[in-house]
Design a protein around this motif. Structure first.
Motif, PDB file in Angstrom:
ATOM      1  N   ILE A  94      40.651  49.778  35.956  1.00  0.00           N
ATOM      2  CA  ILE A  94      41.599  49.842  37.068  1.00  0.00           C
ATOM      3  C   ILE A  94      40.873  50.152  38.372  1.00  0.00           C
ATOM      4  O   ILE A  94      41.134  49.549  39.412  1.00  0.00           O
ATOM      5  N   GLU A  95      39.924  51.091  38.302  1.00  0.00           N
ATOM      6  CA  GLU A  95      39.198  51.525  39.501  1.00  0.00           C
ATOM      7  C   GLU A  95      38.082  50.574  39.904  1.00  0.00           C
ATOM      8  O   GLU A  95      37.439  50.778  40.932  1.00  0.00           O
ATOM      9  N   GLY A  96      37.813  49.556  39.093  1.00  0.00           N
ATOM     10  CA  GLY A  96      36.774  48.591  39.426  1.00  0.00           C
ATOM     11  C   GLY A  96      35.373  49.067  39.084  1.00  0.00           C
ATOM     12  O   GLY A  96      34.394  48.482  39.533  1.00  0.00           O
ATOM     13  N   ARG A  97      35.255  50.103  38.268  1.00  0.00           N
ATOM     14  CA  ARG A  97      33.930  50.605  37.872  1.00  0.00           C
ATOM     15  C   ARG A  97      33.332  49.801  36.727  1.00  0.00           C
ATOM     16  O   ARG A  97      32.153  49.963  36.418  1.00  0.00           O
ATOM     17  N   THR A  98      34.134  48.958  36.094  1.00  0.00           N
ATOM     18  CA  THR A  98      33.639  48.061  35.057  1.00  0.00           C
ATOM     19  C   THR A  98      34.415  46.751  35.154  1.00  0.00           C
ATOM     20  O   THR A  98      35.541  46.726  35.644  1.00  0.00           O
ATOM     21  N   GLU A  99      33.790  45.694  34.684  1.00  0.00           N
ATOM     22  CA  GLU A  99      34.406  44.369  34.757  1.00  0.00           C
ATOM     23  C   GLU A  99      35.268  44.059  33.540  1.00  0.00           C
ATOM     24  O   GLU A  99      36.250  43.336  33.636  1.00  0.00           O
ATOM     25  N   ALA A 100      34.855  44.596  32.380  1.00  0.00           N
ATOM     26  CA  ALA A 100      35.555  44.267  31.138  1.00  0.00           C
ATOM     27  C   ALA A 100      35.480  45.442  30.175  1.00  0.00           C
ATOM     28  O   ALA A 100      34.582  46.287  30.280  1.00  0.00           O
ATOM     29  N   LEU A 101      36.409  45.461  29.254  1.00  0.00           N
ATOM     30  CA  LEU A 101      36.440  46.484  28.210  1.00  0.00           C
ATOM     31  C   LEU A 101      36.550  45.818  26.852  1.00  0.00           C
ATOM     32  O   LEU A 101      37.258  44.827  26.698  1.00  0.00           O
ATOM     33  N   ASN A 102      35.866  46.388  25.877  1.00  0.00           N
ATOM     34  CA  ASN A 102      36.007  46.019  24.472  1.00  0.00           C
ATOM     35  C   ASN A 102      36.370  47.297  23.736  1.00  0.00           C
ATOM     36  O   ASN A 102      35.645  48.292  23.840  1.00  0.00           O
ATOM     37  N   MET A 121      39.382  42.972  27.347  1.00  0.00           N
ATOM     38  CA  MET A 121      40.281  42.974  28.491  1.00  0.00           C
ATOM     39  C   MET A 121      39.486  42.958  29.789  1.00  0.00           C
ATOM     40  O   MET A 121      38.467  43.638  29.904  1.00  0.00           O
ATOM     41  N   ARG A 122      39.949  42.184  30.743  1.00  0.00           N
ATOM     42  CA  ARG A 122      39.361  42.101  32.080  1.00  0.00           C
ATOM     43  C   ARG A 122      40.437  42.359  33.121  1.00  0.00           C
ATOM     44  O   ARG A 122      41.594  42.017  32.910  1.00  0.00           O
ATOM     45  N   ALA A 123      40.012  42.911  34.253  1.00  0.00           N
ATOM     46  CA  ALA A 123      40.930  43.075  35.388  1.00  0.00           C
ATOM     47  C   ALA A 123      41.000  41.752  36.141  1.00  0.00           C
ATOM     48  O   ALA A 123      40.011  41.033  36.251  1.00  0.00           O
ATOM     49  N   ARG A 124      42.166  41.425  36.653  1.00  0.00           N
ATOM     50  CA  ARG A 124      42.353  40.264  37.525  1.00  0.00           C
ATOM     51  C   ARG A 124      42.528  40.813  38.934  1.00  0.00           C
ATOM     52  O   ARG A 124      43.362  41.683  39.173  1.00  0.00           O
ATOM     53  N   ARG A 125      41.718  40.320  39.858  1.00  0.00           N
ATOM     54  CA  ARG A 125      41.759  40.810  41.227  1.00  0.00           C
ATOM     55  C   ARG A 125      41.882  39.638  42.196  1.00  0.00           C
ATOM     56  O   ARG A 125      41.436  38.531  41.894  1.00  0.00           O
ATOM     57  N   ASP A 126      42.466  39.897  43.366  1.00  0.00           N
ATOM     58  CA  ASP A 126      42.529  38.852  44.382  1.00  0.00           C
ATOM     59  C   ASP A 126      41.184  38.790  45.097  1.00  0.00           C
ATOM     60  O   ASP A 126      40.260  39.540  44.792  1.00  0.00           O
ATOM     61  N   ARG A 127      41.065  37.910  46.076  1.00  0.00           N
ATOM     62  CA  ARG A 127      39.765  37.719  46.745  1.00  0.00           C
ATOM     63  C   ARG A 127      39.341  38.932  47.554  1.00  0.00           C
ATOM     64  O   ARG A 127      38.180  39.055  47.928  1.00  0.00           O
ATOM     65  N   HIS A 128      40.260  39.855  47.795  1.00  0.00           N
ATOM     66  CA  HIS A 128      39.933  41.082  48.521  1.00  0.00           C
ATOM     67  C   HIS A 128      39.609  42.236  47.572  1.00  0.00           C
ATOM     68  O   HIS A 128      39.310  43.332  48.027  1.00  0.00           O
ATOM     69  N   GLY A 133      46.295  42.562  37.998  1.00  0.00           N
ATOM     70  CA  GLY A 133      46.715  42.785  36.623  1.00  0.00           C
ATOM     71  C   GLY A 133      45.526  42.661  35.692  1.00  0.00           C
ATOM     72  O   GLY A 133      44.376  42.851  36.094  1.00  0.00           O
ATOM     73  N   PHE A 134      45.817  42.306  34.457  1.00  0.00           N
ATOM     74  CA  PHE A 134      44.793  42.255  33.420  1.00  0.00           C
ATOM     75  C   PHE A 134      45.025  41.040  32.541  1.00  0.00           C
ATOM     76  O   PHE A 134      46.150  40.570  32.400  1.00  0.00           O
ATOM     77  N   ALA A 135      43.960  40.555  31.943  1.00  0.00           N
ATOM     78  CA  ALA A 135      44.047  39.449  30.999  1.00  0.00           C
ATOM     79  C   ALA A 135      43.083  39.728  29.868  1.00  0.00           C
ATOM     80  O   ALA A 135      42.063  40.402  30.057  1.00  0.00           O
TER      81      ALA A 135
END
Length: 176
Positions: A94-102, A121-128, A133-135
């Protein structure tokens, strides 16, 4: 009655646009067919961790209908004793400290108790960089977990037997 009338027409070839649209629709049909026939759960969650997309494997694994699950927080499908662990595991994502989780976690099944799943699981972020959300995906590993538990139990029994034998017997080959 002798008034001149004018007619202006513009012609534009939309053949290329139509072919592009048809190719896009075919690609989408192919993608949906692949995703909806996987045995692993494919999911999208919004920024509040509510289910926005679940493929049919969700229902096969959890026995919760997809339609009834959409819009509900994923935590509702996690046993209560796992919810704090889920929240703390997701924090770096959520905080952007990692790109993906297993991670492995239990999901509550409607009629079969709990199912162990291995999540990616990965975070989905806009261009900013704002969280959208997550996928991710989740594979049912319940049978593997049960087999591991049985193996651990057998190893524990063997260890107990070895400790109970008054005169242990050791086997060695010619090399020692």
């Amino acid at each position: 009655a002798g008034k001149a009338r004018f007619f202006t027409a513009f012609l534009r070839d939309i053949g290329a646009a139509r072919r592009t649209q048809q190719a896009l629709e075919e690609s989408e049909r192919h993608y949906r067919s692949v995703v909806e026939n996987l045995s692993e759960i494919v999911f999208q969650l919004d920024e509040r961790l509510c289910c926005r997309y679940l493929n049919p494997a969700w229902s096969e694994i959890t026995l919760h209908p997809v339609g009834e699950s959409l819009g509900r927080p994923i935590a509702e499908f996690v046993p209560p004793d796992e919810r704090d662990r889920l929240a703390s595991m997701l924090q770096p994502l959520i905080e952007g400290r990692t790109e993906a989780l297993n991670f492995d976690m239990r999901l509550s099944s409607r009629d079969r108790g709990e199912r162990w799943c291995s999540f990616i699981m990965r975070a989905r972020r806009d261009r900013h960089g704002s969280l959208l959300g997550f996928a991710g995906s989740a594979a049912d590993i319940t049978e593997r977990r049960l087999a591991q538990r049985q193996l651990q139990e057998q190893l524990r029994l063997v260890q107990q037997l070895i400790e109970l034998i008054p005169n242990p017997i050791y086997f060695m080959d010619l090399d020692g």
